[in-house]
Each structure stands twice: as C-alpha cells, then as structure tokens.
Write a protein that holds these residues in place. Sequence first.
Motif, short mmCIF file in Angstrom:
data_model
loop_
_atom_site.label_atom_id
_atom_site.label_comp_id
_atom_site.label_asym_id
_atom_site.label_seq_id
_atom_site.Cartn_x
_atom_site.Cartn_y
_atom_site.Cartn_z
N PRO A 88 0.79 -1.23 0.00
CA PRO A 88 0.00 0.00 0.00
C PRO A 88 0.83 1.28 0.00
CG PRO A 88 -0.94 -1.60 1.53
CD PRO A 88 0.37 -2.17 1.07
N ALA A 89 2.00 1.27 0.64
CA ALA A 89 2.81 2.49 0.69
C ALA A 89 3.27 2.91 -0.70
CB ALA A 89 4.01 2.29 1.61
N VAL A 90 3.62 1.95 -1.53
CA VAL A 90 4.06 2.27 -2.89
C VAL A 90 2.91 2.85 -3.68
CG1 VAL A 90 4.99 1.33 -5.04
CG2 VAL A 90 5.85 0.49 -2.85
N LYS A 91 1.74 2.26 -3.56
CA LYS A 91 0.56 2.79 -4.26
C LYS A 91 0.24 4.21 -3.78
CE LYS A 91 -4.20 1.74 -5.60
NZ LYS A 91 -4.66 3.12 -5.42
N LYS A 92 0.36 4.43 -2.47
CA LYS A 92 0.08 5.76 -1.92
C LYS A 92 1.03 6.79 -2.50
CE LYS A 92 -2.11 8.19 1.38
NZ LYS A 92 -3.58 8.24 1.56
N TYR A 93 2.32 6.45 -2.54
CA TYR A 93 3.31 7.36 -3.12
C TYR A 93 2.97 7.68 -4.57
CZ TYR A 93 7.46 8.55 -5.83
OH TYR A 93 8.32 9.12 -6.73
N LEU A 94 2.70 6.66 -5.37
CA LEU A 94 2.38 6.88 -6.77
C LEU A 94 1.13 7.72 -6.94
CD1 LEU A 94 3.14 3.29 -8.15
CD2 LEU A 94 4.51 5.36 -8.53
N ASP A 95 0.10 7.44 -6.14
CA ASP A 95 -1.15 8.19 -6.25
C ASP A 95 -0.95 9.67 -5.92
OD1 ASP A 95 -2.50 5.90 -6.97
OD2 ASP A 95 -3.43 5.58 -5.00
N LEU A 96 -0.20 9.96 -4.84
CA LEU A 96 -0.03 11.34 -4.41
C LEU A 96 0.79 12.15 -5.41
CD1 LEU A 96 0.65 10.90 -0.57
CD2 LEU A 96 -1.41 11.83 -1.65
N VAL A 97 1.88 11.57 -5.90
CA VAL A 97 2.74 12.31 -6.83
C VAL A 97 2.09 12.42 -8.21
CG1 VAL A 97 5.00 12.39 -7.94
CG2 VAL A 97 4.81 11.67 -5.56
N ASN A 98 1.48 11.35 -8.67
CA ASN A 98 0.79 11.41 -9.98
C ASN A 98 -0.35 12.41 -9.97
OD1 ASN A 98 2.40 9.54 -11.34
ND2 ASN A 98 1.20 7.80 -10.63
N ALA A 99 -1.02 12.56 -8.84
CA ALA A 99 -2.13 13.52 -8.74
C ALA A 99 -1.65 14.94 -8.94
CB ALA A 99 -2.83 13.39 -7.39
N GLU A 100 -0.36 15.20 -8.65
CA GLU A 100 0.20 16.54 -8.82
C GLU A 100 0.97 16.67 -10.13
OE1 GLU A 100 -0.51 18.98 -6.64
OE2 GLU A 100 -1.78 17.42 -5.76
N GLY A 101 0.93 15.62 -10.96
CA GLY A 101 1.64 15.66 -12.23
C GLY A 101 3.15 15.59 -12.07
N GLY A 102 3.61 15.02 -10.94
CA GLY A 102 5.04 14.94 -10.67
C GLY A 102 5.70 13.73 -11.30
N LYS A 103 7.01 13.69 -11.19
CA LYS A 103 7.80 12.59 -11.70
C LYS A 103 7.97 11.55 -10.61
CE LYS A 103 12.52 11.60 -13.39
NZ LYS A 103 13.85 12.19 -13.62
N THR A 104 7.79 10.27 -10.94
CA THR A 104 7.95 9.20 -9.96
C THR A 104 9.20 8.39 -10.28
OG1 THR A 104 6.52 7.73 -11.26
CG2 THR A 104 5.49 9.02 -9.48
N ALA A 105 9.96 8.05 -9.25
CA ALA A 105 11.17 7.24 -9.39
C ALA A 105 11.61 6.83 -7.99
CB ALA A 105 12.27 8.03 -10.09
N LEU A 106 12.60 5.93 -7.93
CA LEU A 106 13.04 5.42 -6.63
C LEU A 106 13.49 6.54 -5.70
CD1 LEU A 106 15.02 2.13 -7.37
CD2 LEU A 106 12.64 2.40 -6.65
N LEU A 107 14.22 7.54 -6.23
CA LEU A 107 14.65 8.63 -5.38
C LEU A 107 13.46 9.43 -4.84
CD1 LEU A 107 17.89 10.12 -7.01
CD2 LEU A 107 17.68 8.86 -4.87
N GLY A 108 12.37 9.42 -5.56
CA GLY A 108 11.16 10.07 -5.06
C GLY A 108 10.62 9.35 -3.84
N MET A 109 10.63 8.01 -3.87
CA MET A 109 10.21 7.26 -2.69
C MET A 109 11.17 7.49 -1.53
SD MET A 109 8.37 3.68 -3.69
CE MET A 109 9.69 2.84 -4.54
N GLN A 110 12.44 7.66 -1.84
CA GLN A 110 13.44 7.92 -0.80
C GLN A 110 13.16 9.26 -0.13
OE1 GLN A 110 17.06 6.07 -1.87
NE2 GLN A 110 18.34 7.58 -0.84
N ALA A 111 12.85 10.28 -0.92
CA ALA A 111 12.51 11.59 -0.37
C ALA A 111 11.21 11.53 0.42
CB ALA A 111 12.40 12.61 -1.51
N THR A 112 10.26 10.74 -0.04
CA THR A 112 8.99 10.57 0.67
C THR A 112 9.21 9.97 2.04
OG1 THR A 112 7.76 10.32 -1.40
CG2 THR A 112 6.74 9.43 0.59
N SER A 113 10.03 8.93 2.11
CA SER A 113 10.33 8.32 3.40
C SER A 113 11.01 9.31 4.33
CB SER A 113 11.22 7.08 3.19
OG SER A 113 11.44 6.40 4.40
N ALA A 114 11.90 10.14 3.79
CA ALA A 114 12.57 11.16 4.59
C ALA A 114 11.55 12.15 5.17
CB ALA A 114 13.60 11.90 3.74
N PHE A 115 10.59 12.57 4.36
CA PHE A 115 9.57 13.49 4.85
C PHE A 115 8.76 12.86 5.98
CE2 PHE A 115 5.29 15.14 5.09
CZ PHE A 115 5.48 16.51 5.11
#
Length: 472
Positions: A337-364
């Motif tokens: 579910p965490a991966v889906k949540k990350y993809l849903d939130l970033v895609n909803a804002e038209g952002g770019k998704t990639a592994l470093l994006g998940m890394q930044a998400t975990s940091a937040f």
Amino acid sequence: MNGKAIGRVAAGALALAMLAGCAGERGGSAAVPASGGDAQSPAAAGGQGQETFGTLASPCGPGDAKGATDQGVTDTTIAIGYGDDRGFTKAPGLSKEMGDAVSAMIKWCNAQGGVNGRQIVGHQYDAAYMQAATVMQKACTQDFMLVGEGFAMDESAEQYRVACKLPVVAGYTVGPNAAMGPMKFEAVPYPVDYYNAAPLKLAAKTFPEFASAVDLVTSTSPAVMAGSNKIAAAMKDIGIAPKKCGVQLNAEGDPSYVPFAEKFKSCGVKALWTSKSPDPAMFSLLESLDRVDAHPTLVFEATWYSQAVAKWNTSGQGDNIHAGLIFQPFENADKVPAVKKYLDLVNAEGGKTALLGMQATSAFLLWATAAKDCGSELTRQCMVDKLSQVHEWTGGGLHAPTDPGANMPSDCTLMVKLTGSTYKQVAPATVGEFECDKSNLLKTDPGTWGTKLDEDRVATTFLTSDVIKPQA
C-alpha cells in the motif's frame, strides 16, 4: 578537500543522481514482509478513519502546538527546505522526482491540518548541480530544517550547513562528509564505514555461477573504480573470488565492445556484476556479449532498475539483467500500500515518480513523525533527540528496515529481473518480502571512507564544538 577529490565526488554524484533518478535494506536470516511497521508509529490498524501511509499512521493532523520555538517555526507554520538539481543544464530534470515527492507530501500533510496544527511552508531549492553551496547558505537564513532534499554536490555545501547548525533529514547524500555529518539523518542511510552485502549474497545463493565464475565490469571512471573496489572487497569478505579477466572500459567510450565480450567469453565468465551505470557503453557491451553468443547471468546495481534500461531492451538482450533493491519496486504496488500511496499522491500533482522520489517521501515521513512527537517544543534540539532514537524505519513499507538513528544501512535486499520492458521480483519468491540478515553488514576499509570519523562515527572535517548533539 583537494581538486582531484572534489572531481571524484562530482563524478560519483552525477552518476548516482542521474541514474537513480531514471528508475520508474534484522537478526538471523529472515524474510521481512512488506507489511512491517515502523518503530516510532502505530500501524495502520490503529484507529478507524485515521489517515495512513501504508503501515504508518499519519504523523500529520490538527493540534494546538504554540510558540516561535526556533528559526522557521511560528505559532502557525513550520518552514522547511527541500529540492534537487533539476536545473542542471547537462541533465535537465536531474533528481526532479525528489522535489516533486516532498511537494506532494507537504500538500498531503497540510490538508490534514499540518503537524500538530502548524502548516508546513516549503522552500523549494534548485541547486542545479553546481549551486549547492549557494542554496545551503540561503536555507541557513530561513529554514527550520532541510527535508528530503538531494543535491549531487552536497559535499561543497556541508561546511555551511554545519556552521549554521541546520539539521537535515536528507533524501540522499553523496559526499563522505555529508553522509557522515553531524545533525544529519537519512531514512535510507548509506554510511561510508558499512556496506550492505545482501544483494551479493542473494545473487550467490540464487545463481551458483555467480559464486564460482563471476567478474566485474570496470571502467577508467574514478567513481566506477571506487565502487568496483568496494564490491571486490565485499566479495572477498563473503568468499567470492572474481575471475579478473582484465576487462576495463574506457570512461570516454571505446570504438568496439566485441573484443571485451570475447575476452569475457574466453575467460570462462558465467556471471557479471558492475557498478557502472546503464549508459550507451554498457548497452553496447551487452549487445556485443549477445553477438559473440555469451550469455552470462547479469546481477547489477540498483540503478539498473530503470525505465531507460527497460526502453533499451526491445530486442531482449537485457533479459538476463537482475538488480538488488532495498526499495519495493513499483510493480509491487498492488501488494504494498505504501508504494501505491506514493504513486497516487505524486501522480495527482503531475510529478515525476522514481526510486529517489520514494526515498525523499520516506525522509519526509521520518521528519514529520519526529516533529509530531516534539509537539509545542519544536526545536532543532528536540528533532535531533527524537530522530536519534529511531532505530527501525520502513517509510510505512516503502523499503526494507533501516536504522536512521544510528546512521546504519539496511541488511536486506530483494531481487528483480528484467524481461522485455517489465521488471518482476524473483527473490525472495514471495512478492513484497525482503531477505535480511545482520551478517550482511560489512565494515569497510577506512582508506575508502574519504573522511575521518570520530568515536561517534561523525565526520570531523567541518565538525565544531557547538553542533547539536543528541541528549538523553
């Protein structure tokens, strides 16, 4: 730091940032499920109707926190800095996924009421690769902390961060002083003094040829040479002896890669590992291996989990590529579910998704969890205290367990395989699980650290007596 050393850091930084951005780590040998929670927060099963991020109960929400307790904190707001190198002209959009992720997370958090009722004000920075020091000096004047940022030339900015006592929960670090700096935490640490050999061990367990007939694809690039030396040392520690066929690619390119392929074949190589990035030279080598009818098992760094690689593999010449990851691949989103949540939130804002994006998400999420625990006493000292106490963290299930408080990497991995343009987890067999073992963490040679560490494993280069240290 001399010019040559800075050049080596720069080369490694660019390779890491560019290629990680193309993509689309407990005791005893064990499989760790994707549903594992985080030590600092209750699992999602905790209150009905509460917002969650995977297995993590959201650290965001209303509250009555008060006080201008530190720089960047008021009764109603918390100012944080974040960003990437998206404006680098030689690689436009470099690490853009990191800023996009934090921007989406700020919006998600503020919609719930902020942190204890304080809204988050994000200052987004573009270090454009060469401007990290300038960005850091600006952050020093206005931000409470840096959160989820990734600047390829962070080493050039570290002296300013330490001098102004600006704590950070980094998205990633590159330079050795940045990776081991004071007041620095990462959701997914990569310290200079320990190496996670889990991908190597899993490869040897999965493929007998990897344990008995492997060699490294090296390069004249200083960054690749340094990475290859670290891998060779780790292989020696776990009982693997590379064949040493004498193949070294030219960092500036070679006229033909067929001679290299033939040399690997005649040398009896049955498996290959590389710290080299998925660039045209490596693609040419793989095509040449196919041309000379050599088909070694390929087990590469995590940067080979990449849409650039998937797009290249139209003819199937990369169908034998495997990559070890400590993050859940995007293909596991239906099970994690965490991966889906990350993809849903970033895609909803038209952002770019990639592994470093998940890394930044975990940091937040790590930052926000500590900030919530500080309540009205939201000071840098409280944040350093709280963050230093987090010794098991998965970002709600985005990645394998890590130890941010002790700056220790994961001891886990999973392996994905590329077939055509699709990656699929192949080990452990259960999708979403990691294979973990404390013995996977190997101490590295101090000669490879690039900095001196004190008794607390903190870099001494820019260390001052008044840095903020954890207090009991």
